[in-house]
Design a protein around this motif. Structure first.
Motif, PDB file in Angstrom:
ATOM      1  N   SER A  20       0.824  -1.198   0.000  1.00  0.00           N
ATOM      2  CA  SER A  20       0.000   0.000   0.000  1.00  0.00           C
ATOM      3  C   SER A  20       0.867   1.261   0.000  1.00  0.00           C
ATOM      4  O   SER A  20       0.614   2.210  -0.749  1.00  0.00           O
ATOM      5  CB  SER A  20      -0.916  -0.007   1.226  1.00  0.00           C
ATOM      6  N   ARG A  24       1.111   4.105  -2.963  1.00  0.00           N
ATOM      7  CA  ARG A  24       0.938   5.534  -2.640  1.00  0.00           C
ATOM      8  C   ARG A  24       2.134   6.343  -3.156  1.00  0.00           C
ATOM      9  O   ARG A  24       1.980   7.401  -3.747  1.00  0.00           O
ATOM     10  CB  ARG A  24       0.775   5.693  -1.130  1.00  0.00           C
ATOM     11  N   TYR A  54      -2.593   1.252 -12.438  1.00  0.00           N
ATOM     12  CA  TYR A  54      -3.632   0.964 -11.464  1.00  0.00           C
ATOM     13  C   TYR A  54      -4.960   1.451 -12.022  1.00  0.00           C
ATOM     14  O   TYR A  54      -5.010   2.287 -12.913  1.00  0.00           O
ATOM     15  CB  TYR A  54      -3.386   1.680 -10.134  1.00  0.00           C
ATOM     16  N   PRO A  57     -10.259   3.399  -9.194  1.00  0.00           N
ATOM     17  CA  PRO A  57     -10.697   3.076  -7.833  1.00  0.00           C
ATOM     18  C   PRO A  57      -9.534   2.797  -6.875  1.00  0.00           C
ATOM     19  O   PRO A  57      -9.595   3.165  -5.700  1.00  0.00           O
ATOM     20  CB  PRO A  57     -11.577   1.833  -8.025  1.00  0.00           C
ATOM     21  N   VAL A  58      -8.462   2.170  -7.379  1.00  0.00           N
ATOM     22  CA  VAL A  58      -7.290   1.929  -6.529  1.00  0.00           C
ATOM     23  C   VAL A  58      -6.662   3.264  -6.138  1.00  0.00           C
ATOM     24  O   VAL A  58      -6.306   3.492  -4.981  1.00  0.00           O
ATOM     25  CB  VAL A  58      -6.254   1.017  -7.238  1.00  0.00           C
ATOM     26  N   TYR A  60      -8.149   6.159  -5.909  1.00  0.00           N
ATOM     27  CA  TYR A  60      -9.012   6.844  -4.947  1.00  0.00           C
ATOM     28  C   TYR A  60      -9.006   6.161  -3.582  1.00  0.00           C
ATOM     29  O   TYR A  60      -9.287   6.800  -2.572  1.00  0.00           O
ATOM     30  CB  TYR A  60     -10.438   6.949  -5.486  1.00  0.00           C
ATOM     31  N   ARG A  61      -8.678   4.879  -3.534  1.00  0.00           N
ATOM     32  CA  ARG A  61      -8.557   4.205  -2.244  1.00  0.00           C
ATOM     33  C   ARG A  61      -7.408   4.814  -1.444  1.00  0.00           C
ATOM     34  O   ARG A  61      -7.465   4.943  -0.234  1.00  0.00           O
ATOM     35  CB  ARG A  61      -8.316   2.705  -2.463  1.00  0.00           C
ATOM     36  N   HIS A  62      -6.342   5.216  -2.138  1.00  0.00           N
ATOM     37  CA  HIS A  62      -5.182   5.828  -1.474  1.00  0.00           C
ATOM     38  C   HIS A  62      -5.375   7.323  -1.258  1.00  0.00           C
ATOM     39  O   HIS A  62      -4.868   7.877  -0.280  1.00  0.00           O
ATOM     40  CB  HIS A  62      -3.915   5.573  -2.294  1.00  0.00           C
ATOM     41  N   PRO A  64      -8.634   9.534  -1.356  1.00  0.00           N
ATOM     42  CA  PRO A  64     -10.079   9.720  -1.555  1.00  0.00           C
ATOM     43  C   PRO A  64     -10.436  11.104  -2.103  1.00  0.00           C
ATOM     44  O   PRO A  64     -11.435  11.257  -2.794  1.00  0.00           O
ATOM     45  CB  PRO A  64     -10.668   9.521  -0.148  1.00  0.00           C
TER      46      PRO A  64
END
Length: 197
Positions: A20, A24, A54, A57-58, A60-62, A64
């Motif tokens: 993760s 990032r 990526y 959605p990936v 935006y997971r990191h 938002p």
């Protein structure tokens, strides 16, 4: 990034956490590279997702908050870098020499990293300065300048020094100041803000 186990002891990051953190970092690096090459208008979440392989959605997971949150993260990194460079510059001199060294480090940073500098000072990233809850990254940058001018007061002297540096950097970038006269401008700043050795 430091990870802590329950009870406050340091924990070894998990493989998942390491992945993760790495994703990032890839997102931030890709955004910074694109912004420095083509400006912030060229940085989109779609481009970033494609550039690093990526999905959106990936991304935006990191982050938002999307692009705004990415810019904020890079701005904070910029303040850390600028504070570090300013402190390194000041280590080799005292008095007016320290003011000159810090001024050169500041202006060189702004010229070398225009997109990060823009994120630091011009983008609407909801960053608070000069308040009780100022983030440590921002406080460190201010303190580096404050130490250079030996401001023992309420910070006004530092703010004026900072304002002069920011103004010079913006005017230089816009081509409104003679490039060959930077050393004279810095000498004037040192004469105004630097205590005698």
């Amino acid at each position: 990034m430091t990870h802590f186990a329950r009870g406050g002891s340091m924990a070894k990051p998990t493989t998942r956490q390491l992945r993760s953190d790495e994703r990032r970092r890839h997102i931030l690096d890709a955004a910074r590279e694109r912004a420095e090459a083509e400006g912030w208008a060229a940085v989109t979440t779609r481009h970033l997702a494609d550039a690093i392989g990526y999905t959106q959605p990936v991304l935006y997971r990191h982050f938002p908050g999307g692009k705004t949150e990415i810019m904020r993260a890079l701005a904070f990194e910029g303040f850390v870098e600028l504070a570090h460079q300013s402190r390194l510059a000041a280590e080799s001199a005292t008095g007016r020499g320290a003011v000159e060294a810090v001024a050169i480090a500041y202006l060189d940073f702004a010229a070398a990293h225009p997109a990060v500098y823009e994120a630091m000072f011009q983008q609407p990233i909801d960053t608070r300065f000069a308040s009780e809850d100022t983030e440590p990254e921002l406080r460190a940058g201010f303190e580096a300048l404050r130490d250079a001018v030996r401001d023992d007061g309420d910070g006004t002297r530092t703010e004026v020094f900072w304002g002069a540096l920011h103004g010079i950097s913006e005017l230089e970038r816009a081509g409104r100041m003679r490039p060959g006269d930077r050393s004279r401008r810095i000498a004037e700043l040192a004469a105004c803000f630097g205590p005698a050795d």
